[in-house]
Design an enzyme around this catalytic site. Structure first.
Site, PDB file in Angstrom:
ATOM      1  CG  HIS A   1      -0.309   0.495   2.587  1.00  0.00           C
ATOM      2  ND1 HIS A   1       0.288  -0.847   2.773  1.00  0.00           N
ATOM      3  CD2 HIS A   1       0.087   1.347   2.906  1.00  0.00           C
ATOM      4  CE1 HIS A   1       1.334  -0.375   4.422  1.00  0.00           C
ATOM      5  NE2 HIS A   1       1.215   0.709   4.672  1.00  0.00           N
TER       6      HIS A   1
ATOM      7  CG  ASP B   1       1.913   5.358   5.048  1.00  0.00           C
ATOM      8  OD1 ASP B   1       1.708   4.395   4.246  1.00  0.00           O
ATOM      9  OD2 ASP B   1       2.589   5.337   5.705  1.00  0.00           O
TER      10      ASP B   1
ATOM     11  CG  HIS C   1       5.431   1.344   2.396  1.00  0.00           C
ATOM     12  ND1 HIS C   1       5.279   2.536   1.551  1.00  0.00           N
ATOM     13  CD2 HIS C   1       5.125   0.956   3.925  1.00  0.00           C
ATOM     14  CE1 HIS C   1       3.757   3.066   2.406  1.00  0.00           C
ATOM     15  NE2 HIS C   1       3.688   2.214   3.970  1.00  0.00           N
TER      16      HIS C   1
ATOM     17  NE  ARG D   1       8.939  -4.798  11.227  1.00  0.00           N
ATOM     18  CZ  ARG D   1       7.761  -3.885  11.209  1.00  0.00           C
ATOM     19  NH1 ARG D   1       6.142  -3.831  11.131  1.00  0.00           N
ATOM     20  NH2 ARG D   1       8.351  -2.782  10.669  1.00  0.00           N
TER      21      ARG D   1
END
Length: 338
Positions: A215, A217, A271, A281
């Site tokens: 996607h 941002d 990204h 994570r």
């Protein structure tokens, strides 16, 4: 503790196997889980030079920020003004919140209704599923919170310092693109900016599922604090590369609005986050957004994108995600006059 990812995965798998007509929208070519990618270190910029440096050093720093935003769309900053103590407290508080049972998280009263999110509600296939959970917290939720817990005070500290850093970087980028640097103080308000606390649980099917789908941002810029597990990847020179974690740095990335506002000078880069079969994570991100009625308009006499409000952009993104299962983004707003 974890959301029912396996249940959703199995349902999507069953639907794909039994579906007779192939009416699942095709996802762009970059939406594929690839094998090994090269790990690289993003450009590292010491932003203390913007405050403490001589004029020549400040100009070099500004140019480095602009160059990284043009060539990478991503960069790292060190000596950024947010102490390691605040960052570590943010991480510890985040871990504590995500350790709560799923039912408690989904009904959490710590934040406004709908703040807790997991998976991909719009997913119609496995490749659209994100194996992650998050708390999406508007800045006003943080500043208006009268419950002075360790979590709220830590979030307020992280948010306010991220906000100051975002304004400083945005004003540099505006100056270097010939735009009005006062735009951000006038238009980027707390009721639209937000924090997002992310957790990526271990995934038993790392070759099939993303931690977060590819996607871009939908903001001006994002400030990311991540742990040292790794998993963030981005597109550079038409290929995916893995970002090497840097414990001393924050990651900055350009959003769609800055790309349009700068007439394509700065790049909003696709990204994604990969899953890990064994290790969870954590990351926390600050998103710098304008008011819903703010108009994204570049000063060029040949604008690549038509003028649009942040409200219109958000609505278009939501419509596309609902219809296709993924975001189309800026191509919807290209200026076809030229």
């Amino acid at each position: 503790m974890d959301p029912p990812f396996n249940e959703i995965y199995n349902n999507l798998l069953y639907n794909q196997i039994t579906k007779k007509d192939n009416d699942v929208s095709e996802i762009p070519f970059s939406f594929s889980v690839t094998a090994v990618v090269e790990e690289v270190e993003l450009p590292v910029i010491d932003v203390s030079r913007l405050i403490d440096g001589a004029e020549e050093e400040r100009e070099k720093c500004k140019e480095a920020i602009a160059r990284a935003s043009r060539e990478w769309g991503f960069f790292q900053v060190i000596n950024h003004g947010i102490s390691m103590d605040v960052l570590e407290k943010m991480r510890q508080e985040q871990i504590r919140v995500f350790r709560e049972p799923f039912d408690k998280k989904s009904k959490s009263e710590k934040f406004s209704a709908g703040s807790y999110r997991w998976g991909t509600p719009s997913a119609t296939s496995i490749r659209q599923l994100s194996w992650s959970e998050a708390f999406h917290v508007p800045m006003t939720d943080i500043s208006d919170n009268k419950d002075f817990t360790t979590l709220s005070s830590t979030m307020e500290k992280f948010a306010s310092e991220s906000e100051a850093l975002a304004y400083m970087l945005a004003e540099v980028l505006a100056e270097k693109s010939g735009q009005n640097s006062s735009f951000f103080k006038e238009n980027c308000v707390r009721n639209t900016c937000y924090l997002r606390m992310n957790r990526y649980p271990p995934c038993p099917k790392p070759s099939e599922v993303y931690g977060l789908m590819p996607h871009t941002d939908s903001d001006f810029l994002t400030i990311l604090y991540q742990d040292q597990v790794g998993g963030l990847q981005l597109i550079k020179d038409n290929r995916w590369i893995a970002v090497k974690p840097n414990p001393k740095a924050l990651i900055i990335n350009i959003g769609d609005l800055f790309q349009a506002w700068s007439n394509g000078m700065y790049k909003s880069v696709e990204h994604r986050v990969m899953t890990n079969p064994k290790v969870e994570r954590f990351s926390t991100a600050y998103f710098m957004c304008p008011s819903y009625d703010a108009v994204i308009e570049c000063s060029s006499d040949r604008p690549a994108y038509r003028n649009f409000s942040f409200r219109e952009f958000r609505q278009q993104v939501q419509e596309d995600v609902k219809k296709f299962g993924f975001k189309v983004g800026l191509p919807r707003f290209l200026n076809h006059v030229y």
